[in-house]
Scaffold this active site. Sequence first.
Site, PDB file in Angstrom:
ATOM      1  N   SER A 125       0.848  -1.195   0.000  1.00 27.13           N
ATOM      2  CA  SER A 125       0.000   0.000   0.000  1.00 27.13           C
ATOM      3  C   SER A 125       0.886   1.248   0.000  1.00 27.13           C
ATOM      4  O   SER A 125       1.657   1.438  -0.940  1.00 27.13           O
ATOM      5  CB  SER A 125      -0.945  -0.025   1.211  1.00 27.13           C
ATOM      6  OG  SER A 125      -1.859   1.047   1.158  1.00 27.13           O
TER       7      SER A 125
ATOM      8  N   ASP B  56      -4.347  -4.945   5.946  1.00 29.29           N
ATOM      9  CA  ASP B  56      -4.826  -5.745   4.823  1.00 29.29           C
ATOM     10  C   ASP B  56      -3.764  -6.766   4.415  1.00 29.29           C
ATOM     11  O   ASP B  56      -2.591  -6.437   4.247  1.00 29.29           O
ATOM     12  CB  ASP B  56      -5.151  -4.835   3.631  1.00 29.29           C
ATOM     13  CG  ASP B  56      -5.851  -5.577   2.505  1.00 29.29           C
ATOM     14  OD1 ASP B  56      -6.510  -6.597   2.779  1.00 29.29           O
ATOM     15  OD2 ASP B  56      -5.740  -5.119   1.345  1.00 29.29           O
TER      16      ASP B  56
ATOM     17  N   HIS C  24      -2.768  -0.953  -3.247  1.00 28.49           N
ATOM     18  CA  HIS C  24      -3.913  -0.081  -2.995  1.00 28.49           C
ATOM     19  C   HIS C  24      -3.772   1.203  -3.815  1.00 28.49           C
ATOM     20  O   HIS C  24      -2.880   2.013  -3.568  1.00 28.49           O
ATOM     21  CB  HIS C  24      -3.990   0.281  -1.505  1.00 28.49           C
ATOM     22  CG  HIS C  24      -4.256  -0.887  -0.618  1.00 28.49           C
ATOM     23  ND1 HIS C  24      -3.937  -0.901   0.717  1.00 28.49           N
ATOM     24  CD2 HIS C  24      -4.821  -2.099  -0.872  1.00 28.49           C
ATOM     25  CE1 HIS C  24      -4.304  -2.059   1.247  1.00 28.49           C
ATOM     26  NE2 HIS C  24      -4.836  -2.803   0.300  1.00 28.49           N
TER      27      HIS C  24
END
Length: 494
Positions: free
Chosen positions: A309, A433, A336
């Site tokens: 991310s 995540d 992301h």
Amino acid sequence: MSEFKVLIVDDSPFMRKVFSDVIDADAAFKVLATASNGKEGVDLALELKPDIITMDLEMPQMNGLEALQRIMNIQPTPVIMLSAVTDNGTRDTIKALQYGAIDFIRKPDGAVKLDIRQVGEQLLEKLHIALETMSSGSLRMLPAVEEKAVIIVQPTPAPPLTLSPIVEDPANKVGKPDKPGIAVDTIPSNIASVKEVQPKENVSKEGATHSRKPEAKTDKPAPRISSVLPVAETGMTKPKSQETRMANESSQRAKPVARVQSDSVVAGKKTSKPAVTSEKASSSLTNAGTTAKPRGSTQFEQLVAIGTSTGGPRALHEVLTGIPAEFPAPILVVQHMPPKFTFSLAQRLDNFCSIHVREAVEGELVETATAYIAPGGKHMSLKKEASGKYRIRLSEEGPRSGHMPSVDVLFESLIGQRQLVRHIVLMTGMGSDGAKGMKALRSDGAATTIAESEQTCVVYGMPRSAVELGAVSHQLPLQGIAPAIVQEVRSRKP
């Protein structure tokens, strides 16, 4: 708590006014100054030393990319870019993230139905994330990635594959932060320590010269790093006689801008430096006849999956450029990022990598020597056909933990696929995540579960969560991830 000082750099008086009003309305922040172009922004950044900067990309006199590079070279400061949702805007945003920007927001644009209120909300959200990570000490400012554009390796005899332990480089020291909450690191190019994680114990902080507060409280102590994963001292050299093409970023095929005569990697350590040519000189390389990347195969027994991310574009560049052209496994990547930006990310990475890199397409067959990046706004998973081949599956079932694409969705699609030797990687990023998915895969028999080590993460969030869950078999600095992946795959190749 003292106010978080913000410098706004934008050539639009209207946007400067809007951002100033939005930021000043939040008690946690204060607008320190505004600048109307990149040159003014650089001057004010060096003079006033703000906590964070918002930087427009397209400005007169000096654009946002050049201003960002100057600031990061002289006085590294967290920067949030303001990006237009255009081809040039998305490409420049990817460059900015690789040059050191920590995040970006999109400008108001009719095509994506963003209004000023939404942009203001997004900016405040990004500012609060930056404030949280800086206050906890988990935000790190790292050097920009080295752009290894075109790699031409002189043929050399292939050395035998041998395994030996890696000794951690004692010269690997983490630089002292320039100001509270920001650690400015200089990571030596020869760092290659790979540490095995034993679950349910405490993480050693050896080698760190500054402290951090945890990103979130947890009842479980983090695992202790204890031993060394063997990685080959040899066998990491990029394939012989292999050339990668550097594309003009406005087309699918391009001319190289740099030439590396020899770039052997030994456990993450370069044995020679690239010789960079000018763009004019490099055009003659193309005319001389560069070779296309070899096509991958739909037959494979191993697979690599990567989740990342914040800081991911920089990390992906470092890892994927270290993968050789004949890599015998596909690589599935979740970064992301919003729609359109993932396409530009894939396109830019493809220009620098020996393997193919592309944005994943629904239903396409998965091949070796190819990295598939999940499209922004869609989840990506892997599905096996009755024929034994594998296809990409994309879905829009809604965000998972606020993310779409989600790393957990990708990782969970690999659970039960024990016919594949699975190598799982979590790199820099905010939140958790991918941690649960990695834990499930480790329990399901995944061969390798790697987390990027704290010392090289821009934000040590996702890897930390995986470590705390006991999901991680090994922690590696960013520069050691590609060599370890290559060695793990090669050591299991039939």
